[in-house]
Motif scaffolding. Sequence first.
Motif, PDB file in Angstrom:
ATOM      1  N   SER A   1      40.045  48.417  26.574  1.00  0.00           N
ATOM      2  CA  SER A   1      40.517  47.858  25.311  1.00  0.00           C
ATOM      3  C   SER A   1      41.741  48.590  24.781  1.00  0.00           C
ATOM      4  CB  SER A   1      39.413  47.859  24.243  1.00  0.00           C
ATOM      5  OG  SER A   1      39.557  46.732  23.411  1.00  0.00           O
TER       6      SER A   1
ATOM      7  N   ASP B   1      43.673  38.111  18.636  1.00  0.00           N
ATOM      8  CA  ASP B   1      43.781  39.560  18.737  1.00  0.00           C
ATOM      9  C   ASP B   1      44.404  39.832  20.100  1.00  0.00           C
ATOM     10  OD1 ASP B   1      43.272  42.223  19.447  1.00  0.00           O
ATOM     11  OD2 ASP B   1      41.507  42.347  18.157  1.00  0.00           O
TER      12      ASP B   1
ATOM     13  N   HIS C   1      52.135  49.294  21.807  1.00  0.00           N
ATOM     14  CA  HIS C   1      51.709  50.559  22.405  1.00  0.00           C
ATOM     15  C   HIS C   1      50.621  50.354  23.453  1.00  0.00           C
ATOM     16  CE1 HIS C   1      49.706  49.762  18.589  1.00  0.00           C
ATOM     17  NE2 HIS C   1      48.615  50.242  19.149  1.00  0.00           N
TER      18      HIS C   1
HETATM   19  C1  LIG Z   1      40.301  44.449  20.770  1.00  0.00           C
HETATM   20  C2  LIG Z   1      41.097  45.327  19.831  1.00  0.00           C
HETATM   21  N1  LIG Z   1      41.569  44.803  18.690  1.00  0.00           N
HETATM   22  C3  LIG Z   1      42.293  45.533  17.829  1.00  0.00           C
HETATM   23  C4  LIG Z   1      42.582  46.854  18.070  1.00  0.00           C
HETATM   24  C5  LIG Z   1      43.374  47.642  17.038  1.00  0.00           C
HETATM   25  O1  LIG Z   1      44.625  48.005  17.541  1.00  0.00           O
HETATM   26  P1  LIG Z   1      45.375  49.329  17.035  1.00  0.00           P
HETATM   27  O2  LIG Z   1      44.664  50.490  17.624  1.00  0.00           O
HETATM   28  O3  LIG Z   1      46.768  49.163  17.566  1.00  0.00           O
HETATM   29  O4  LIG Z   1      45.325  49.311  15.539  1.00  0.00           O
HETATM   30  C6  LIG Z   1      42.101  47.460  19.225  1.00  0.00           C
HETATM   31  C7  LIG Z   1      42.362  48.899  19.496  1.00  0.00           C
HETATM   32  O5  LIG Z   1      41.928  49.492  20.413  1.00  0.00           O
HETATM   33  C8  LIG Z   1      41.346  46.674  20.140  1.00  0.00           C
HETATM   34  O6  LIG Z   1      40.876  47.202  21.274  1.00  0.00           O
END
Ligand SMILES: Cc1ncc(COP(=O)(O)O)c(C=O)c1O
Length: 494
Positions: A75, A242, A268
């Motif tokens: 993830s 997402d 990132h």
């Molecule tokens: C499925 C998912 N959604 C949203 C996010 C949030 O992203 P960020 O860490 O860039 O805020 C993550 C972060 O790992 C994620 O794995």
Amino acid sequence: MDNYDPHIYELSAPGKHGTNLPRLDVPETELPANLLRQDGMNDFPELTEPEVIRHYTRISRNNVGIDTGMISLGSCTMKFNPKLHEEAARYAGFAAAHPLQGDELSQGALQLMYELQDYLGEISGFDAVSLQPAAGAQGEFTGILVFRAYHLSRGDEDRTEVLVPDAAHGTNPATAAMVGLKVVEVKSDARGNVDMDDLRAKVSSRTAGMMLTNPNTLGLFEEQIVEISQIVHSVGGLMYGDGANFNAILGIAKPGKLGFDFMHYNLHKTFTTPHGGGGPGSGAVGCTAALAPFLPGPRVRQNGAGTYELFTPEQSIGRMKAFHGNFGMLVRAWTYIRTLGEEGLREVSEVAVLNANYVRSHLKDIYPQAIDRICMHETVLRGQIPGAQGIRTLDIAKRLIDYGFHPPTVYFPLIVPEALMIEPTETESKRTLDIFIQAMRAIAHEAVETPDLLHEAPTKAPVRRLDEVRAARQPILRYDAAAFAKLRAEAEGR
Ligand SMILES: Cc1ncc(COP(=O)(O)O)c(C=O)c1O
């Protein structure tokens, strides 16, 4: 605390110094008394230069990073960050540009932002992009604020609910709650997809939208994505994508064509800008033409004369970030896209998916799969090794540190018992994957034969098992002699 090294303050002794100031090349003069520091100087440690250099070099060697080894955090898409991007971000024209120098003097930077907006829109099938948000979570917040603004602009005031699958990342429900909307959970089915009956039962005229990750957090492609979008749209709701797992479908599927109205890109993750210890990141967002007037500004456009200018969309929800977002990240993402081109990006996803399935197929006989399906760019296994007693996923993860690997994501998604989520990414070689697989298989063997090795792990790291709750709740972020002495005494059992 196990391999306790003296802190820089403990090495300090009066009179030691490590700097040689350059010879004075201006007339000597008395500084005005009001400019002299009155306090605080006594707290500075006094050390020689080698002591300082060794202290910080030693600490830096305790760091784990993508430049020292594979980080298979599912993830998170922890792929290698090419050094070329760093060079581009350091060009003086970018690195030394001042955000207040005005459009006229910022044409190169604005052109880069304009092109990045365009590339991200093209790759994902969206009409408009804003580069403002600083992280995926902030992109989500932006999206749901935009959904609310869109509904309110149409006088549609009763849309108070956001549908979120039970497998979703925690930032999804947190986002909906922060915008003041009610989270309605939608179940997953036995194949790891959204349960369509549950979805049909939960959509209504109150639905502001649905937040969906595709591929989802089980590392699986939502097979009914088009139908899901149709169901949500049929009641007037909007689809939020997402984009955390975008690395699996670059150049293969465009979320904008699958029915999503809005999506964040984690630059990132997918676009290889460094994750950097909590920031700076970039969670740029893309959307359909209907939502574009609500995007945060400033965005960049080209005017009639062919020059670039900042503008704020008419019904913008406002700024999400100071100035132009995290500009250095934008330079890196632009460089990545330009280096790879269309075919290169598609290959990224193809190899990411291949690598995840390679790992999956070599581990699934001992680490049961959460769902028995071919995966996308990550695979979710379970740390329930046949024949092992009293071993938890956490033990496996900690033991992996002793084998020289940063552990995968554990206990997420929440709906999978003892989840072990592995995302190797496309940047790891087959050799590295084979060594990782060997390590995981060796740990499974130990789990049955010598389980204490797992319970005691890690034994080779600078610190052993941390009290993670205490570290999060009572962090000691700067040197505090009393707190250090107490921790040290505790560690030594005094
Ligand atoms: C499925 C998912 N959604 C949203 C996010 C949030 O992203 P960020 O860490 O860039 O805020 C993550 C972060 O790992 C994620 O794995």
